[in-house]
Scaffold this motif. Structure first.
Motif, PDB file in Angstrom:
ATOM      1  N   ALA A   1      -5.384 -25.131  12.721  1.00 13.79           N
ATOM      2  CA  ALA A   1      -6.413 -24.306  12.093  1.00 13.79           C
ATOM      3  C   ALA A   1      -7.011 -25.030  10.895  1.00 13.79           C
ATOM      4  O   ALA A   1      -6.316 -25.738  10.153  1.00 13.79           O
ATOM      5  N   ILE A   2      -8.311 -24.846  10.700  1.00 14.62           N
ATOM      6  CA  ILE A   2      -8.984 -25.425   9.542  1.00 14.62           C
ATOM      7  C   ILE A   2      -9.644 -24.304   8.756  1.00 14.62           C
ATOM      8  O   ILE A   2      -9.948 -23.237   9.291  1.00 14.62           O
ATOM      9  N   ARG A   3      -9.858 -24.553   7.471  1.00 19.03           N
ATOM     10  CA  ARG A   3     -10.514 -23.571   6.602  1.00 19.03           C
ATOM     11  C   ARG A   3     -12.005 -23.883   6.597  1.00 19.03           C
ATOM     12  O   ARG A   3     -12.440 -24.947   6.161  1.00 19.03           O
ATOM     13  N   ILE A   4     -12.788 -22.925   7.092  1.00 21.39           N
ATOM     14  CA  ILE A   4     -14.230 -23.142   7.275  1.00 21.39           C
ATOM     15  C   ILE A   4     -14.989 -21.891   6.864  1.00 21.39           C
ATOM     16  O   ILE A   4     -14.493 -20.772   7.039  1.00 21.39           O
ATOM     17  N   THR A   5     -16.160 -22.086   6.298  1.00 23.16           N
ATOM     18  CA  THR A   5     -17.044 -20.952   6.033  1.00 23.16           C
ATOM     19  C   THR A   5     -18.486 -21.409   6.204  1.00 23.16           C
ATOM     20  O   THR A   5     -18.756 -22.603   6.357  1.00 23.16           O
ATOM     21  N   SER A   6     -19.412 -20.448   6.201  1.00 26.76           N
ATOM     22  CA  SER A   6     -20.827 -20.742   6.458  1.00 26.76           C
ATOM     23  C   SER A   6     -21.666 -20.564   5.203  1.00 26.76           C
ATOM     24  O   SER A   6     -21.387 -19.685   4.375  1.00 26.76           O
ATOM     25  N   PHE A   7     -22.696 -21.378   5.096  1.00 23.53           N
ATOM     26  CA  PHE A   7     -23.661 -21.297   4.006  1.00 23.53           C
ATOM     27  C   PHE A   7     -25.069 -21.288   4.604  1.00 23.53           C
ATOM     28  O   PHE A   7     -25.282 -21.753   5.724  1.00 23.53           O
ATOM     29  N   GLN A   8     -26.011 -20.782   3.827  1.00 17.91           N
ATOM     30  CA  GLN A   8     -27.400 -20.786   4.265  1.00 17.91           C
ATOM     31  C   GLN A   8     -28.223 -21.500   3.211  1.00 17.91           C
ATOM     32  O   GLN A   8     -28.162 -21.164   2.023  1.00 17.91           O
ATOM     33  N   SER A   9     -29.003 -22.494   3.642  1.00 15.68           N
ATOM     34  CA  SER A   9     -29.770 -23.284   2.683  1.00 15.68           C
ATOM     35  C   SER A   9     -31.237 -22.883   2.624  1.00 15.68           C
ATOM     36  O   SER A   9     -31.928 -23.248   1.672  1.00 15.68           O
ATOM     37  N   HIS A  10     -31.704 -22.174   3.640  1.00 11.99           N
ATOM     38  CA  HIS A  10     -33.074 -21.663   3.581  1.00 11.99           C
ATOM     39  C   HIS A  10     -33.214 -20.481   4.529  1.00 11.99           C
ATOM     40  O   HIS A  10     -32.330 -20.219   5.336  1.00 11.99           O
ATOM     41  N   ARG A  11     -34.322 -19.783   4.404  1.00  8.54           N
ATOM     42  CA  ARG A  11     -34.582 -18.607   5.228  1.00  8.54           C
ATOM     43  C   ARG A  11     -35.707 -18.887   6.215  1.00  8.54           C
ATOM     44  O   ARG A  11     -36.674 -19.558   5.897  1.00  8.54           O
ATOM     45  N   ALA A  12     -35.550 -18.331   7.436  1.00  3.02           N
ATOM     46  CA  ALA A  12     -36.558 -18.379   8.491  1.00  3.02           C
ATOM     47  C   ALA A  12     -36.616 -19.744   9.176  1.00  3.02           C
ATOM     48  O   ALA A  12     -35.833 -20.649   8.869  1.00  3.02           O
TER      49      ALA A  12
ATOM     50  N   ASP B   1     -28.744 -26.549  -6.247  1.00  2.07           N
ATOM     51  CA  ASP B   1     -28.130 -25.220  -6.254  1.00  2.07           C
ATOM     52  C   ASP B   1     -27.136 -25.064  -5.111  1.00  2.07           C
ATOM     53  O   ASP B   1     -26.005 -24.599  -5.313  1.00  2.07           O
ATOM     54  N   ILE B   2     -27.520 -25.463  -3.908  1.00  7.21           N
ATOM     55  CA  ILE B   2     -26.624 -25.295  -2.756  1.00  7.21           C
ATOM     56  C   ILE B   2     -25.435 -26.237  -2.870  1.00  7.21           C
ATOM     57  O   ILE B   2     -24.301 -25.874  -2.528  1.00  7.21           O
ATOM     58  N   VAL B   3     -25.626 -27.450  -3.386  1.00  9.17           N
ATOM     59  CA  VAL B   3     -24.506 -28.381  -3.552  1.00  9.17           C
ATOM     60  C   VAL B   3     -23.530 -27.845  -4.598  1.00  9.17           C
ATOM     61  O   VAL B   3     -22.307 -27.952  -4.439  1.00  9.17           O
ATOM     62  N   ALA B   4     -24.048 -27.244  -5.674  1.00 10.36           N
ATOM     63  CA  ALA B   4     -23.174 -26.650  -6.683  1.00 10.36           C
ATOM     64  C   ALA B   4     -22.328 -25.528  -6.083  1.00 10.36           C
ATOM     65  O   ALA B   4     -21.133 -25.398  -6.383  1.00 10.36           O
ATOM     66  N   GLU B   5     -22.935 -24.728  -5.227  1.00 12.17           N
ATOM     67  CA  GLU B   5     -22.183 -23.655  -4.571  1.00 12.17           C
ATOM     68  C   GLU B   5     -21.128 -24.228  -3.626  1.00 12.17           C
ATOM     69  O   GLU B   5     -19.998 -23.736  -3.562  1.00 12.17           O
ATOM     70  N   LEU B   6     -21.495 -25.274  -2.879  1.00 12.97           N
ATOM     71  CA  LEU B   6     -20.526 -25.925  -1.992  1.00 12.97           C
ATOM     72  C   LEU B   6     -19.331 -26.444  -2.792  1.00 12.97           C
ATOM     73  O   LEU B   6     -18.175 -26.279  -2.377  1.00 12.97           O
ATOM     74  N   ALA B   7     -19.610 -27.072  -3.925  1.00 10.35           N
ATOM     75  CA  ALA B   7     -18.536 -27.639  -4.745  1.00 10.35           C
ATOM     76  C   ALA B   7     -17.598 -26.545  -5.232  1.00 10.35           C
ATOM     77  O   ALA B   7     -16.367 -26.680  -5.165  1.00 10.35           O
ATOM     78  N   ASP B   8     -18.174 -25.442  -5.718  1.00 10.69           N
ATOM     79  CA  ASP B   8     -17.361 -24.350  -6.242  1.00 10.69           C
ATOM     80  C   ASP B   8     -16.532 -23.691  -5.139  1.00 10.69           C
ATOM     81  O   ASP B   8     -15.332 -23.442  -5.302  1.00 10.69           O
TER      82      ASP B   8
ATOM     83  N   SER C   1     -25.564 -22.041   8.509  1.00 10.54           N
ATOM     84  CA  SER C   1     -25.990 -21.035   9.478  1.00 10.54           C
ATOM     85  C   SER C   1     -27.499 -21.004   9.675  1.00 10.54           C
ATOM     86  O   SER C   1     -28.001 -20.191  10.444  1.00 10.54           O
ATOM     87  N   ASP C   2     -28.229 -21.887   8.993  1.00  9.67           N
ATOM     88  CA  ASP C   2     -29.678 -21.961   9.186  1.00  9.67           C
ATOM     89  C   ASP C   2     -29.992 -22.181  10.659  1.00  9.67           C
ATOM     90  O   ASP C   2     -29.396 -23.057  11.294  1.00  9.67           O
ATOM     91  N   PRO C   3     -30.950 -21.435  11.230  1.00 10.17           N
ATOM     92  CA  PRO C   3     -31.287 -21.654  12.642  1.00 10.17           C
ATOM     93  C   PRO C   3     -31.729 -23.083  12.919  1.00 10.17           C
ATOM     94  O   PRO C   3     -31.418 -23.644  13.968  1.00 10.17           O
ATOM     95  N   THR C   4     -32.464 -23.669  11.967  1.00  8.03           N
ATOM     96  CA  THR C   4     -32.839 -25.086  12.043  1.00  8.03           C
ATOM     97  C   THR C   4     -32.710 -25.668  10.645  1.00  8.03           C
ATOM     98  O   THR C   4     -33.455 -25.305   9.746  1.00  8.03           O
ATOM     99  N   TRP C   5     -31.755 -26.562  10.462  1.00  4.87           N
ATOM    100  CA  TRP C   5     -31.415 -27.048   9.122  1.00  4.87           C
ATOM    101  C   TRP C   5     -32.373 -28.114   8.633  1.00  4.87           C
ATOM    102  O   TRP C   5     -32.608 -28.240   7.434  1.00  4.87           O
TER     103      TRP C   5
END
Length: 270
Positions: A3-14, A46-53, A66-70
């Motif tokens: 098992a690995i520890r994983i979570t999702s982030f969103q970097s933009h909308r739409a 901003d997103i990198v700071a959140e990833l780090a934390d 989780s962005d549909p297209t990153w």
């Protein structure tokens, strides 16, 4: 224990693309007064700071976007990678990639920033079908994307959709040949499901099906103009069996939990 520890982030909308089978770009639900959904990007810092934390707090092993297209904006991708490298945020990440908006330089930047794997919506190996779905990809652009990712040392997960409205058996054969040629690390094979709000959805035809509509992994009702649902499911079984050692977890889960509904193989998804 693997098992690995994983979570999702969103970097933009739409999503700026208008794939006819997808709701994200042609978004009548969230944006009923516009044909094209507006894009909103987070600042890379901003997103990198959140990833780090989050990585420090939750001891993450992997980050999934989780962005549909990153990679809708290549400049944003390269700025994100540069910021992640600068801050030494080493957690690996995994995004969804549009094949046309790629380059060897972008893939190399992503790998240096810790990209472990990408997911690519291949959908079909038929040029005719790719033109009809409105995604903006070609066999050539998909081939390049996969090759550049491999060259950079990034694993590739490829998704295929069977059953576009004008698809024929000959088109499905091209898809199988293309899947063989790409030789990726993971494969996913689904059948088109016309969800409400997509351009594929016709309320006059599909509204009565909503009460028992399943999903794209265990679809028991959709058919094309020339290929029946039974034939599509046979193709899905053929391809999942052929690439059984490299299936996505969802395809494997569907295979591992079969039910019998109305005398036909049916599946549960999770």
């Amino acid at each position: 224990d693997n098992a690995i520890r994983i979570t999702s982030f969103q970097s933009h909308r739409a999503c700026p693309f208008q794939c006819k089978y997808c709701l994200d770009g042609f978004n009548k639900v969230l944006y009923p007064n516009t044909r094209k959904a507006p894009m909103r990007y987070r600042d890379p810092a901003d997103i990198v700071a959140e990833l780090a934390d989050a990585t420090r707090t939750w001891r993450l092993d992997l980050v999934k976007f989780s962005d549909p297209t990153w990679n809708t904006d290549i400049r944003w991708v390269r700025e994100f990678c540069a910021e992640k490298i600068r801050r030494r945020v080493d957690v690996p990440f995994y995004p969804n990639i549009h094949a046309t908006l790629t380059s060897p330089e972008m893939m190399n930047d992503m790998r240096r920033a810790g990209c472990a794997q990408i997911a690519v919506g291949v959908e079909s190996g038929s040029p005719k079908v790719l033109r009809q779905i409105g995604k903006g990809t070609t066999v050539s652009s998909i081939r390049n994307c996969v090759r550049w990712a491999k060259d950079a040392g990034i694993a590739v997960r490829a998704y295929f959709i069977l059953g576009m409205p004008e698809e024929t058996v000959a088109d499905l054969e091209l898809t199988e040949q293309f899947a063989d040629e790409l030789d990726v690390d993971e494969y996913g094979f689904t059948i088109l499901c016309p969800y409400p709000g997509t351009q594929m959805y016709d309320p006059r035809v599909h509204e009565p099906l909503l009460s028992h509509m399943t999903d794209e992994y265990s679809n028991d009702f959709w058919e094309t103009n020339s290929v029946s649902n039974a034939e599509l499911r046979q193709w899905q079984r053929r391809l999942t069996a052929k690439f059984a050692d490299r299936l996505t977890w969802h395809n494997r889960a569907v295979q591992d939990h079969p039910l019998v509904v109305a005398g036909e193989p049916h599946c549960v998804t999770h």
